[in-house]
Write a protein that holds these residues in place. Structure first.
Motif, PDB file in Angstrom:
ATOM      1  N   TYR A   1       0.812  -1.205   0.000  1.00 23.14           N
ATOM      2  CA  TYR A   1       0.000   0.000   0.000  1.00 23.14           C
ATOM      3  C   TYR A   1       0.839   1.246   0.000  1.00 23.14           C
ATOM      4  O   TYR A   1       0.543   2.261   0.577  1.00 23.14           O
ATOM      5  N   GLY A   2       1.950   1.187  -0.708  1.00 26.89           N
ATOM      6  CA  GLY A   2       2.655   2.420  -1.022  1.00 26.89           C
ATOM      7  C   GLY A   2       3.903   2.627  -0.210  1.00 26.89           C
ATOM      8  O   GLY A   2       4.093   2.084   0.860  1.00 26.89           O
TER       9      GLY A   2
ATOM     10  N   SER B   1       4.841   7.241  -2.732  1.00 33.48           N
ATOM     11  CA  SER B   1       3.828   6.546  -3.514  1.00 33.48           C
ATOM     12  C   SER B   1       2.772   7.487  -4.049  1.00 33.48           C
ATOM     13  O   SER B   1       2.050   7.149  -4.963  1.00 33.48           O
TER      14      SER B   1
ATOM     15  N   PHE C   1      -1.171   1.136  -7.438  1.00 30.89           N
ATOM     16  CA  PHE C   1      -0.880   0.179  -6.400  1.00 30.89           C
ATOM     17  C   PHE C   1      -1.101  -1.218  -6.939  1.00 30.89           C
ATOM     18  O   PHE C   1      -1.783  -1.413  -7.913  1.00 30.89           O
ATOM     19  N   PRO C   2      -0.565  -2.232  -6.299  1.00 37.08           N
ATOM     20  CA  PRO C   2       0.250  -2.124  -5.105  1.00 37.08           C
ATOM     21  C   PRO C   2       1.688  -1.765  -5.419  1.00 37.08           C
ATOM     22  O   PRO C   2       2.244  -2.247  -6.384  1.00 37.08           O
TER      23      PRO C   2
ATOM     24  N   ASN D   1      -1.050  -6.121   2.693  1.00 36.79           N
ATOM     25  CA  ASN D   1      -0.100  -6.195   1.578  1.00 36.79           C
ATOM     26  C   ASN D   1      -0.468  -7.321   0.615  1.00 36.79           C
ATOM     27  O   ASN D   1      -0.433  -7.163  -0.609  1.00 36.79           O
TER      28      ASN D   1
ATOM     29  N   LEU E   1      -3.732  -6.402  -1.411  1.00 38.70           N
ATOM     30  CA  LEU E   1      -3.510  -5.404  -2.453  1.00 38.70           C
ATOM     31  C   LEU E   1      -2.672  -5.957  -3.600  1.00 38.70           C
ATOM     32  O   LEU E   1      -2.802  -5.507  -4.742  1.00 38.70           O
TER      33      LEU E   1
ATOM     34  N   TYR F   1      -1.197   4.394   7.851  1.00 37.69           N
ATOM     35  CA  TYR F   1      -0.696   3.885   6.575  1.00 37.69           C
ATOM     36  C   TYR F   1      -1.587   2.767   6.031  1.00 37.69           C
ATOM     37  O   TYR F   1      -1.772   2.647   4.816  1.00 37.69           O
TER      38      TYR F   1
ATOM     39  N   GLU G   1      -4.709   4.437   4.653  1.00 46.45           N
ATOM     40  CA  GLU G   1      -4.396   5.070   3.371  1.00 46.45           C
ATOM     41  C   GLU G   1      -4.404   4.040   2.248  1.00 46.45           C
ATOM     42  O   GLU G   1      -4.914   4.297   1.148  1.00 46.45           O
ATOM     43  N   GLY G   2      -3.832   2.868   2.519  1.00 45.85           N
ATOM     44  CA  GLY G   2      -3.840   1.811   1.515  1.00 45.85           C
ATOM     45  C   GLY G   2      -5.244   1.358   1.172  1.00 45.85           C
ATOM     46  O   GLY G   2      -5.566   1.097   0.007  1.00 45.85           O
TER      47      GLY G   2
ATOM     48  N   LYS H   1      -7.016   4.027  -0.842  1.00 47.77           N
ATOM     49  CA  LYS H   1      -6.480   3.966  -2.203  1.00 47.77           C
ATOM     50  C   LYS H   1      -7.152   2.855  -3.005  1.00 47.77           C
ATOM     51  O   LYS H   1      -7.503   3.038  -4.182  1.00 47.77           O
TER      52      LYS H   1
END
Length: 405
Positions: free
Chosen positions: A5-6, A11, A27-28, A139, A142, A182, A185-186, A189
């Motif tokens: 996720y960046g 990112s 992404f990812p 992770n 994504l 974080y 945010e992922g 996104k």
């Protein structure tokens, strides 16, 4: 497992080739390691408590009951007893099946499902995943979005459910530190990119339903993310991606005067910190919204092409054709009949391929022609102009292709 996720700041701020501006990364992203989260700090207890209450209020439909002393111990993406039970019930998603067997999975494939009604009173620590496992799980989820083996709608449906479960685990454990930021945010996104990709397939009634549900979760996840930003707020520091994610909320107001989070945008602006409000991302979003509502199509397209990140494009794309229709209407009714408008010039103004523009004009009831040199033209003052009913096919936006490579 590599970060899906960046890469934190980079990112969302990679420079676009030859444009000298920021752009969002698809992404990812597989450039950051989960272990780098360990160096992040934690918010003060009072801020954490406020954020926890706010995050919970945004996920009340999930009936997640938090406990400040509850810490998960499950080492897998899915608790073992849930995996065994779902194997018996043959309740395994296609991504969870070991060698395609609908009744067999493994710890490396099974991911905890979302449960609408859940409480720590009836949940064991072994059923809840700690933050490090949640990071790895996100992770993994994504990374599935890069799959070419399955339709995006199939992948989206799986990731949609499992990320809700991740948010539920975060809420129940009162995790409100920067690691949670974080992760949120992922997940935002994911919902933003899904907003665009599902829109591209809106002709399918089933996809239209997915698009609506995705929008609901996008606004809820954004609201929780904003509360986490506030809990970790520092008077001398703005979180590296905070401005862009706030700008996405502003862009969600395109197309109508809707209130995605149930309040006027003017009131929402009053709660946004000054550094975020004055950021280039927020200035961009406010300018785009103003141009849209004033019908200033030239400023709308020039600003979008020069400054928009990929995430911002994903929010804007469903409304770009509306602005193009407005532009055609103005040019058709305001133009001089004896001077047809060159299609090449118009395509540059609307950031659309000339071949697509000809189809777009026809869709709006306008005929095109050619001059003696073979150049295509749009005669003005046509009385057949009409706003297309039933939506548009997918038309290009020059510059967006760079993001989609």
């Amino acid at each position: 497992m590599e970060g899906g996720y960046g890469n934190r700041g980079s990112s969302f701020s990679q420079s676009r080739r030859g444009r000298g501006r920021g752009r969002g990364q698809r992404f990812p992203s597989n450039q950051s390691k989960v272990s780098s989260f360990a160096e992040r700090g934690t918010p003060s207890s009072s801020s954490a408590n406020r954020a926890s209450a706010s995050v919970i209020s945004n996920t009340q439909e999930d009936d997640a009951q938090p406990s400040s002393n509850f810490v998960g111990t499950c080492p897998y993406m899915c608790p073992e007893r849930e995996r065994i039970q779902r194997e018996k019930l043959r309740d395994l998603a296609i991504f969870e099946r070991l060698h395609g067997n609908p009744g067999k999975s493994s710890p490396a494939l099974a991911v905890k499902k979302f449960c609408r009604t859940i409480s720590t009173k009836y949940v064991q620590a072994s059923d809840m995943r700690p933050i490090t496992v949640l990071e790895d799980t996100l992770n993994y989820l994504l990374s599935l979005l890069e799959s070419k083996e399955h339709l995006f709608e199939v992948v989206h449906d799986f990731v949609f459910d499992r990320t809700r479960s991740i948010r539920q685990d975060i809420t129940m454990q009162n995790i409100v530190n920067k690691k949670a930021i974080y992760m949120y945010e992922g997940m935002v996104k994911f919902h933003v990119v899904s907003h665009y990709k599902l829109w591209c397939s809106m002709s399918d009634p089933n996809t239209a339903s997915l698009h609506h549900l995705n929008m609901e979760q996008l606004t809820k996840t954004l609201a929780s993310l904003f509360n986490l930003y506030e809990a970790n707020q520092n008077s001398n520091h703005v979180h590296e991606n905070e401005a862009e994610f706030h700008s996405l909320y502003v862009l969600l107001h395109l197309g109508s005067y809707s209130q995605p989070m149930g309040e006027p945008l003017s009131l929402w602006f009053q709660r946004v910190s000054t550094p975020v409000l004055k950021s280039k991302e927020m200035c961009f979003a406010r300018r785009i919204l103003r141009s849209f509502r004033l019908g200033n199509y030239k400023d709308f397209f020039c600003t979008a092409a020069a400054q928009a990140s990929y995430l911002q494009f994903c929010i804007m794309m469903p409304y770009i054709n509306e602005v193009r229709v407005l532009a055609l209407s103005c040019i058709n009714f305001g133009g001089y009949k004896l001077h047809p408008y060159p299609l090449l010039d118009l395509s540059k103004l609307l950031f659309i391929k000339e071949s697509d523009l000809e189809s777009f004009c026809n869709h709006c009831g306008l005929e095109t022609g050619t001059d003696e040199s073979g150049n295509k033209l749009l005669p003005t003052k046509q009385t057949t102009f009409s706003h297309p009913k039933g939506g548009f096919q997918r038309y290009s936006f020059l510059g967006l292709q760079e993001y989609e490579r």
